[in-house]
Design a protein around this motif. Structure first.
Motif, PDB file in Angstrom:
ATOM      1  N   PHE A 168      -4.575   0.788  -9.879  1.00  0.00           N
ATOM      2  CA  PHE A 168      -5.078  -0.696 -10.236  1.00  0.00           C
ATOM      3  C   PHE A 168      -3.976  -1.605 -10.620  1.00  0.00           C
ATOM      4  O   PHE A 168      -4.303  -2.812 -10.553  1.00  0.00           O
ATOM      5  N   GLY A 169      -2.738  -1.154 -10.337  1.00  0.00           N
ATOM      6  CA  GLY A 169      -1.613  -2.365 -10.584  1.00  0.00           C
ATOM      7  C   GLY A 169      -1.580  -3.109  -9.226  1.00  0.00           C
ATOM      8  O   GLY A 169      -0.911  -2.665  -8.235  1.00  0.00           O
ATOM      9  N   ARG A 170      -2.324  -4.319  -9.225  1.00  0.00           N
ATOM     10  CA  ARG A 170      -2.475  -4.945  -7.830  1.00  0.00           C
ATOM     11  C   ARG A 170      -1.152  -6.036  -7.725  1.00  0.00           C
ATOM     12  O   ARG A 170      -1.052  -6.470  -6.554  1.00  0.00           O
ATOM     13  N   SER A 171      -0.216  -6.299  -8.958  1.00  0.00           N
ATOM     14  CA  SER A 171       0.730  -7.264  -8.698  1.00  0.00           C
ATOM     15  C   SER A 171       1.941  -6.542  -8.209  1.00  0.00           C
ATOM     16  O   SER A 171       2.058  -5.263  -8.303  1.00  0.00           O
ATOM     17  N   ARG A 172       2.596  -7.287  -7.256  1.00  0.00           N
ATOM     18  CA  ARG A 172       3.920  -6.780  -7.051  1.00  0.00           C
ATOM     19  C   ARG A 172       4.886  -6.289  -8.188  1.00  0.00           C
ATOM     20  O   ARG A 172       5.663  -5.482  -8.321  1.00  0.00           O
ATOM     21  N   ALA A 195       3.945  -2.961  -9.485  1.00  0.00           N
ATOM     22  CA  ALA A 195       4.118  -2.036  -8.695  1.00  0.00           C
ATOM     23  C   ALA A 195       5.748  -1.794  -8.719  1.00  0.00           C
ATOM     24  O   ALA A 195       6.284  -0.605  -8.680  1.00  0.00           O
ATOM     25  N   ASN A 235       4.789 -11.665 -10.435  1.00  0.00           N
ATOM     26  CA  ASN A 235       3.285 -11.565 -10.606  1.00  0.00           C
ATOM     27  C   ASN A 235       2.531 -12.346  -9.578  1.00  0.00           C
ATOM     28  O   ASN A 235       1.835 -13.115 -10.065  1.00  0.00           O
ATOM     29  N   HIS A 284       2.221   1.871  -3.599  1.00  0.00           N
ATOM     30  CA  HIS A 284       1.135   2.291  -4.216  1.00  0.00           C
ATOM     31  C   HIS A 284       0.802   3.770  -3.967  1.00  0.00           C
ATOM     32  O   HIS A 284       0.758   4.873  -4.895  1.00  0.00           O
ATOM     33  N   ILE A 289       0.871  -1.345   0.008  1.00  0.00           N
ATOM     34  CA  ILE A 289      -0.058  -0.110  -0.048  1.00  0.00           C
ATOM     35  C   ILE A 289       0.824   1.137  -0.035  1.00  0.00           C
ATOM     36  O   ILE A 289       0.489   2.414  -0.711  1.00  0.00           O
TER      37      ILE A 289
END
Length: 120
Positions: free
Chosen positions: A55-59, A62, A119, A5, A2
């Motif tokens: 919106f980029g939820r994968s490591r 990020a 991912n 992000h 978090i």
């Protein structure tokens, strides 16, 4: 994650604001190739970082965003210092920043294709 992000969102906002300011300065105050380049780079990379931050939820997305953000900041800072102080950020800053930006974009491509190891 978090925190990363949120960091990307902060950088996206700063790039957007700085990009608009650089475009205005280039257009109204001084005709400058460096300011025009800063505007173009910041106004194209800021929205990408905004999207990844939201919106980029994968490591992997990020991490790619963090690389893109770092490269964009190094590149822009180098151009700004050259413009206003006639001195680089450090030797090779622009190509290092540009290389990091390329790596960030390639990271997005690998992440999108599902080929990145982070991912998850």
């Amino acid at each position: 994650m978090i925190v990363l992000h949120r960091g990307l969102l902060v950088v996206a906002g700063l790039l957007g604001a700085s990009g608009v300011a650089a475009a205005a300065a280039s257009s109204h105050m001084v005709d400058s190739r460096n300011l025009s380049a800063i505007a173009a780079v910041f106004l194209s990379h800021g929205p990408a970082l905004l999207a990844v931050g939201l919106f980029g939820r994968s490591r992997s997305f990020a991490f790619s965003g963090a690389i893109l953000a770092l490269g964009t900041l190094i590149f822009g800072a180098d151009l700004a210092l050259r413009e206003f102080l006639s001195a680089p950020l450090f030797a090779g800053a622009a190509p290092i920043g540009g290389g990091l930006m390329i790596l960030g974009w390639l990271g997005f491509a690998l992440s999108g294709a599902g080929l990145a190891k982070l991912n998850k």
